[in-house]
Scaffold this motif. Structure first.
Motif, PDB file in Angstrom:
ATOM      1  N   UNK A 197       0.837  -1.202   0.000  1.00 17.03           N
ATOM      2  CA  UNK A 197       0.000   0.000   0.000  1.00 17.03           C
ATOM      3  C   UNK A 197       0.870   1.250   0.000  1.00 17.03           C
ATOM      4  N   UNK A 198       1.968   1.216   0.763  1.00 17.68           N
ATOM      5  CA  UNK A 198       2.853   2.379   0.839  1.00 17.68           C
ATOM      6  C   UNK A 198       3.418   2.736  -0.529  1.00 17.68           C
ATOM      7  N   UNK A 199       3.757   1.724  -1.334  1.00 16.43           N
ATOM      8  CA  UNK A 199       4.275   1.977  -2.679  1.00 16.43           C
ATOM      9  C   UNK A 199       3.190   2.548  -3.579  1.00 16.43           C
ATOM     10  N   UNK A 200       1.987   1.982  -3.490  1.00 14.74           N
ATOM     11  CA  UNK A 200       0.845   2.464  -4.276  1.00 14.74           C
ATOM     12  C   UNK A 200       0.553   3.921  -3.944  1.00 14.74           C
ATOM     13  N   UNK A 201       0.553   4.253  -2.658  1.00 17.96           N
ATOM     14  CA  UNK A 201       0.280   5.621  -2.225  1.00 17.96           C
ATOM     15  C   UNK A 201       1.392   6.568  -2.662  1.00 17.96           C
ATOM     16  N   UNK A 202       2.634   6.130  -2.534  1.00 16.93           N
ATOM     17  CA  UNK A 202       3.765   6.958  -2.956  1.00 16.93           C
ATOM     18  C   UNK A 202       3.709   7.236  -4.450  1.00 16.93           C
ATOM     19  N   UNK A 203       3.308   6.237  -5.212  1.00 16.41           N
ATOM     20  CA  UNK A 203       3.204   6.408  -6.664  1.00 16.41           C
ATOM     21  C   UNK A 203       2.161   7.470  -7.011  1.00 16.41           C
ATOM     22  N   UNK A 204       1.058   7.484  -6.281  1.00 17.79           N
ATOM     23  CA  UNK A 204       0.029   8.506  -6.503  1.00 17.79           C
ATOM     24  C   UNK A 204       0.599   9.893  -6.197  1.00 17.79           C
ATOM     25  N   UNK A 205       1.343  10.004  -5.092  1.00 20.92           N
ATOM     26  CA  UNK A 205       1.944  11.287  -4.727  1.00 20.92           C
ATOM     27  C   UNK A 205       2.954  11.744  -5.776  1.00 20.92           C
ATOM     28  N   UNK A 206       3.742  10.819  -6.278  1.00 20.20           N
ATOM     29  CA  UNK A 206       4.713  11.146  -7.326  1.00 20.20           C
ATOM     30  C   UNK A 206       3.987  11.665  -8.567  1.00 20.20           C
ATOM     31  N   UNK A 207       2.919  10.981  -8.966  1.00 18.74           N
ATOM     32  CA  UNK A 207       2.141  11.400 -10.133  1.00 18.74           C
ATOM     33  C   UNK A 207       1.600  12.809  -9.934  1.00 18.74           C
ATOM     34  N   UNK A 208       1.048  13.082  -8.767  1.00 19.99           N
ATOM     35  CA  UNK A 208       0.494  14.414  -8.489  1.00 19.99           C
ATOM     36  C   UNK A 208       1.591  15.473  -8.508  1.00 19.99           C
ATOM     37  N   UNK A 255      15.262  -0.626  -3.935  1.00 22.02           N
ATOM     38  CA  UNK A 255      15.390  -0.238  -5.335  1.00 22.02           C
ATOM     39  C   UNK A 255      14.105  -0.556  -6.097  1.00 22.02           C
ATOM     40  N   UNK A 256      13.538  -1.740  -5.834  1.00 22.42           N
ATOM     41  CA  UNK A 256      12.320  -2.155  -6.536  1.00 22.42           C
ATOM     42  C   UNK A 256      11.144  -1.248  -6.183  1.00 22.42           C
ATOM     43  N   UNK A 257      10.990  -0.913  -4.902  1.00 26.68           N
ATOM     44  CA  UNK A 257       9.897  -0.044  -4.484  1.00 26.68           C
ATOM     45  C   UNK A 257      10.034   1.347  -5.085  1.00 26.68           C
ATOM     46  N   UNK A 258      11.257   1.859  -5.099  1.00 29.86           N
ATOM     47  CA  UNK A 258      11.507   3.181  -5.667  1.00 29.86           C
ATOM     48  C   UNK A 258      11.205   3.188  -7.158  1.00 29.86           C
ATOM     49  N   UNK A 259      11.626   2.142  -7.843  1.00 31.57           N
ATOM     50  CA  UNK A 259      11.353   2.037  -9.277  1.00 31.57           C
ATOM     51  C   UNK A 259       9.852   2.021  -9.547  1.00 31.57           C
ATOM     52  N   UNK A 260       9.107   1.255  -8.747  1.00 31.29           N
ATOM     53  CA  UNK A 260       7.659   1.174  -8.902  1.00 31.29           C
ATOM     54  C   UNK A 260       7.009   2.519  -8.646  1.00 31.29           C
ATOM     55  N   UNK A 261       7.433   3.209  -7.592  1.00 26.64           N
ATOM     56  CA  UNK A 261       6.829   4.488  -7.224  1.00 26.64           C
ATOM     57  C   UNK A 261       7.095   5.574  -8.266  1.00 26.64           C
ATOM     58  N   UNK A 262       8.293   5.568  -8.833  1.00 25.88           N
ATOM     59  CA  UNK A 262       8.677   6.629  -9.773  1.00 25.88           C
ATOM     60  C   UNK A 262       8.460   6.253 -11.235  1.00 25.88           C
ATOM     61  N   UNK A 263       8.040   5.015 -11.482  1.00 24.36           N
ATOM     62  CA  UNK A 263       7.827   4.595 -12.859  1.00 24.36           C
ATOM     63  C   UNK A 263       9.113   4.445 -13.644  1.00 24.36           C
ATOM     64  N   UNK A 264      10.156   3.969 -12.975  1.00 19.34           N
ATOM     65  CA  UNK A 264      11.464   3.804 -13.601  1.00 19.34           C
ATOM     66  C   UNK A 264      11.861   2.335 -13.593  1.00 19.34           C
TER      67      UNK A 264
END
Length: 232
Positions: free
Chosen positions: A84-95, A168-177
């Motif tokens: 959930x933390x990764x999903x939420x972070x990804x939303x914040x990154x997108x915004x 690294x995997x979580x960061x990649x998922x959150x930032x779309x990299x």
């Protein structure tokens, strides 16, 4: 649960408190007040990543509110395939990126492959004696200024990996990299931040861009105001 005592919320938001998945399920079942647990649990992370992208305290706070509202509206779409933390972070990154593009402050920079770092923590802070506390506060300000000077795409990776401790995997998922891009950008950020300043300071990266309780209270209150119509 119609309402929560402040002390109870703070306790449940700490590591080892109510698991994210349980909070999500109970919020979806109608216990909307429990959403505060998630906000208080991840305010620091969302602030840091939004601040890293936008370079503005005020805009970072606005993005946090937008991200929490969007996450709440789409909470039933959280499939549990990622944390959930990764999903939420990804939303914040997108915004944050959307806001940055609107203000023409964000540029996408192609990264080239670089060797992965040697794994050394150049920013580990030794225990500081009381006489140096004031000095540490001054050095923290210098550290934050140095982080602000990093290119946006390096700063966001560095903050998630070093300040928030995401993998690294979580960061990649959150930032779309890709994971390789995360490694490359982290390496470059570390190189940029090395040198005499950090060798002298010994400042802790985890102290950068802290999100204090009074601001946390403000974000929580504003988000609940915005989601109130949806729960009426």
């Amino acid at each position: 649960m119609a309402s929560l005592e402040r002390a109870e919320v703070l306790a449940l938001a700490k590591p080892g408190g109510m698991p994210d998945q349980e909070v999500v399920e109970r919020v979806l079942a109608g216990e909307v007040a429990l959403y505060e647990i998630l906000m208080r649990r991840y305010n620091q992370r969302l602030y840091r990543v939004a601040r890293a992208i936008l370079g503005s305290d005020t805009e970072a706070e606005d993005v946090m509110q937008d991200a929490y509202v969007r996450a709440y509206v789409h909470l039933n779409q959280f499939a549990g395939r990622a944390k959930f933390s990764t999903w939420l972070t990804k939303i914040a990154v997108h915004e944050a990126l959307a806001r940055a593009r609107r203000t023409r402050r964000f540029e996408v920079v192609d990264s080239r492959m670089e060797p992965e770092s040697d794994g050394m923590n150049y920013f580990a802070s030794p225990t500081r004696d009381p006489e140096r506390q004031l000095f540490d506060q001054e050095m923290k300000a210098l550290l934050e200024a140095a982080l602000d000077a990093l290119p946006d795409e390096y700063r966001s990776v560095f903050v998630l990996r070093e300040a928030e401790g995401m993998s690294t995997a979580e960061t990649a998922e959150a930032l779309g990299l890709s994971e390789e891009a995360v490694k490359t950008r982290l390496y470059r950020a570390r190189v940029m931040l090395q040198g005499d300043l950090f060798e002298r300071v010994g400042a802790s990266t985890r102290s950068a861009f802290e999100f204090h309780l009074s601001r946390c209270d403000r974000v929580v209150a504003e988000v609940f105001k915005r989601i109130a119509p949806a729960t009426a």
